[in-house]
Design an enzyme around this catalytic site. Structure first.
Site, short mmCIF file in Angstrom:
data_model
loop_
_atom_site.label_atom_id
_atom_site.label_comp_id
_atom_site.label_asym_id
_atom_site.label_seq_id
_atom_site.Cartn_x
_atom_site.Cartn_y
_atom_site.Cartn_z
N ASP A 208 -6.16 5.11 -1.94
CA ASP A 208 -6.34 3.67 -2.03
C ASP A 208 -5.24 2.91 -1.27
O ASP A 208 -4.54 2.08 -1.86
CB ASP A 208 -6.35 3.30 -3.52
N GLU A 452 -3.23 12.71 -8.47
CA GLU A 452 -4.63 12.68 -8.90
C GLU A 452 -5.55 13.60 -8.10
O GLU A 452 -6.60 13.17 -7.61
CB GLU A 452 -5.16 11.24 -8.85
C1 GCB Z 1 -4.63 5.06 -8.97
C2 GCB Z 1 -4.03 5.59 -7.72
C3 GCB Z 1 -3.48 4.49 -6.83
C4 GCB Z 1 -4.43 3.32 -6.80
C5 GCB Z 1 -4.56 2.76 -8.21
C6 GCB Z 1 -5.56 1.58 -8.27
O1 GCB Z 1 -4.84 5.77 -9.93
O2 GCB Z 1 -3.06 6.57 -7.95
O3 GCB Z 1 -3.30 5.01 -5.54
O4 GCB Z 1 -4.04 2.31 -5.92
O5 GCB Z 1 -5.03 3.77 -9.06
O6 GCB Z 1 -5.13 0.46 -8.19
O7 GCB Z 1 -6.74 1.86 -8.35
#
Ligand code: GCB
Length: 647
Positions: A208, A452
């Site tokens: 993301d 993750e």
């Molecule tokens: C998560 C990820 C991260 C994302 C975040 C989100 O679990 O590790 O990279 O940016 O959630 O905001 O969805």
């Protein structure tokens, strides 16, 4: 646990024996520092640039663009280095470009580098995303896979072919991600000609943040003598008020060399010295390295000067390298994280290397601003989500006492094909590159091997067991974790890690809008995991998006009020569990950051407590009040007197 000095010395020597076993990498990656025997020449500034827009992106290789100045083979534009290239121009094709781009810089190197054959000239790239091929004067000197770690090549022989010292550096960089890269990605060609033009493709990524690309960290030349200090490893410990610095120095370019190692304190006094490639320095009345807000003098660093003397039939060599050293220990129990045998509670943030215009390019004003904000916030730590950050940032952490969980670029391993041997071997290699680069930073207290991953998939078990074991073998002095979001995934990884790192987004991705479920769900989750594995837990991510300036009360999602109330509900549970086994809380995220375009992102991820321009949202003030309160409760000092909180 406080062992007597003699036993600790033996333990350190055993550690060094372990450290070298089964390494895939040869040689060190010391940060380039000037000294009486070493010069550094930074090549930051304007380079020339061209994206290879040919359909197969291979025109540059087919026409050997590296053989002549880039402007002779086609149009070029200015491109700053370091910076991502994506947001520099007004061209959407450059922003979203996938494939090879070409950078070039011409310069003249000092005559003595050419004339004096006892000088070793090294070209070093701090990082370039993702695959890089490097030529000097048309000669291929190195290539490297991986976007967040340095690589280098010895180039003296190539430079000496042209006695004028003129030097043309060409670097081709390709941001294409495959199922076997870290992070993984996948190119998909859209073959339905009724919907997509000929050759249309997209790159799918499973993480993301925007896949920024280009030369992200400084490119530089540095010199050493032909016989030189190639690597240094330090492991530190203490017993009562005696500090112990076990060191090991690797030398290259000389069969025999004399080594003198001196430890110097901040006042410039020599506090210990030794001779030879390994040994243990004993420091009386040691100043330990303490995290920010746990001591009146955090981030204390000694300087370890390594002086090498060697000779061959033609000449003598002297090399000097000075390494900053912080003396501290790290240990984990079933309920605590101990730094210098004192419980440490992480109250910090997750970050990204991300900002307007520069993308992921190293930028000193931004780095200093971020450290000022961390200190304002009362944050004592961060996780390098989701890749290794610049060495310059870790040096700041060492100096300011900001504790780091150092994460590999293994984010978004979601496809079963990314758990095969090709990926595994690459992951092991990257962990070696990471440990080799960051092993001597006192601020780095834990390795995170991945974020993750889909560790519930059958081949993931062997995969992660192997990566975690390899990391522990590489560095038995630091705990290892991996960060998980789903219960399934966590159950697979938890048996192998030292600390359980939990990401969850209650009332956001689950039960959106229902902040009232947070406390119940979080309590249940924590108790289950701790009961099952008896390991300490860090809330490694939690948060909510807030579009700055959007206000609704009673709170609704995407407002500043909602972000605040999510945090406050989480904090209630943190306050219960930190008395038991919760050892830290890291907000997602320090600042808003850019992502790929999609229906869940409003010009990027807005879970920052600061905007992308580093201005506070309402949640920043909640966190600041909390972190200063925590610092006062958990710190070792009467902090109110030492650190007047700017509330
Ligand atoms: C998560 C990820 C991260 C994302 C975040 C989100 O679990 O590790 O990279 O940016 O959630 O905001 O969805």
């Amino acid at each position: 646990m406080c062992l007597p000095v003699r036993q600790q010395v033996l333990r350190a020597l055993w550690l060094f024996a372990v450290l070298d076993a089964g390494l895939l990498l040869d040689g060190g990656m010391l940060y380039p520092r000037e000294s009486s025997s070493r010069e550094v020449k930074e090549l930051s500034g304007l380079w020339v640039f061209r994206a290879d827009r040919s359909p197969n992106r291979k025109q540059g290789f087919d026409e050997a663009w590296y053989k002549r100045p880039l402007e002779e083979t086609g149009p070029v534009i200015d491109m700053p280095v370091p910076a991502s290239y994506n947001d520099i121009t007004q061209d959407p094709e450059i922003r979203d470009f996938i494939g090879w781009v070409w950078y070039e810089r011409e310069l003249v190197v000092p005559t003595r580098w050419i004339q004096d054959e006892s000088i070793r000239v090294v070209l070093r790239v701090g990082s370039a995303h993702y695959n890089s091929v490097v030529w000097v004067n048309g000669v291929n000197v190195t290539q490297h896979e991986g976007g967040h770690l340095p690589f280098e090549a010895e180039v003296g022989d190539v430079l000496r072919k042209d006695p004028t010292g003129s030097c043309r550096i060409t670097i081709a960089v390709n941001n294409t991600l495959t199922l076997y890269t870290l992070p993984p990605g996948n190119i998909q060609y859209m073959n339905d000609r009724t919907r997509y033009p000929d050759g249309f493709f997209v790159q799918s990524i499973y993480f993301d943040f925007f896949n920024y690309a280009g030369i992200h960290r400084p490119v530089l030349f540095y010199t050493t003598p032909k016989a030189y200090v190639d690597d240094i490893t330090v492991v530190t410990d203490f017993s009562d008020n005696t500090g112990l610095v076990s060191y090991k120095v690797s030398v290259k370019g000389a069969v025999t060399a004399a080594l003198k190692v001196t430890l110097i304190d901040k006042q410039g006094h020599c506090v210990a010295s030794s001779n030879g490639p390994f040994g243990v320095l004993k420091v009386q009345d040691v100043n330990l390295w303490w995290p920010y807000l746990t001591h009146e003098n955090p981030g204390y660093l000694y300087s370890m000067e390594v002086r090498l003397s060697a000779a061959d039939e033609r000449t003598t060599y002297e090399d000097v390298y000075t390494l900053p050293v912080g003396i501290r220990t790290v240990n984990v129990t079933s309920t605590q994280f101990l730094i210098n045998n004192k419980p440490f509670y992480f109250h910090g943030v997750n970050k990204h290397e991300d900002s307007d215009i520069r993308g992921k390019g190293l930028d000193w004003p931004l780095i200093v601003k971020d450290f000022n904000l961390l200190k304002w916030l009362g944050a004592n730590s961060f996780r390098t989500s989701h890749y290794p950050y610049a060495e310059e940032i870790l040096q700041m952490c060492d100096r300011h006492g900001i504790v780091v969980i150092d994460e590999s670029p293994a984010v978004g391993i979601k496809d079963i094909r990314s758990f095969g041997n090709v990926s595994l071997n690459h992951h092991l290699f990257v962990m070696e590159e990471l440990v080799r680069r960051d092993k001597n930073h006192p601020s780095v207290v834990m390795w995170s091997v991945a974020n993750e991953p889909a560790s519930e998939m059958p081949p993931a078990d062997y995969y992660f067991k192997t990566v975690i074991k390899h990391t522990r073998d590489l560095d038995p002095t630091r705990p290892v974790t991996f960060v998980s979001s789903s219960n399934f995934a966590r159950d697979k990884g938890a048996p192998y890690v030292d600390v359980i790192c939990i990401n969850n987004y209650f009332s956001w991705y689950h039960d959106p809008g229902h902040v009232e479920v947070i406390t119940l769900q979080l309590n249940t989750e924590y108790d289950n995991w701790h009961e099952k594995y008896k390991k300490p837990i860090i809330q490694s991510e939690y948060g909510a998006d807030a579009v700055p300036g959007v206000h609704v009360d009673p709170p609704v999602m995407f407002t500043e009020e909602y972000q605040k109330v999510v945090l406050q509900n989480y904090h209630k549970v943190f306050d219960q569990k930190r008395a038991q086994y919760l050892i830290g809380e890291l907000i997602w995220n320090f600042a808003d950051f850019m992502t790929t375009q999609g229906v869940t992102r409003v010009v990027g991820n807005k879970k920052g407590i600061f905007t992308r321009q580093r201005q506070p949202k309402a949640a920043a003030f909640i966190l600041k009040e909390r972190y200063w309160r925590l610092a006062n409760e958990t710190g070792r000092l009467p902090l109110w007197t030492k650190y007047p909180c700017p509330l």
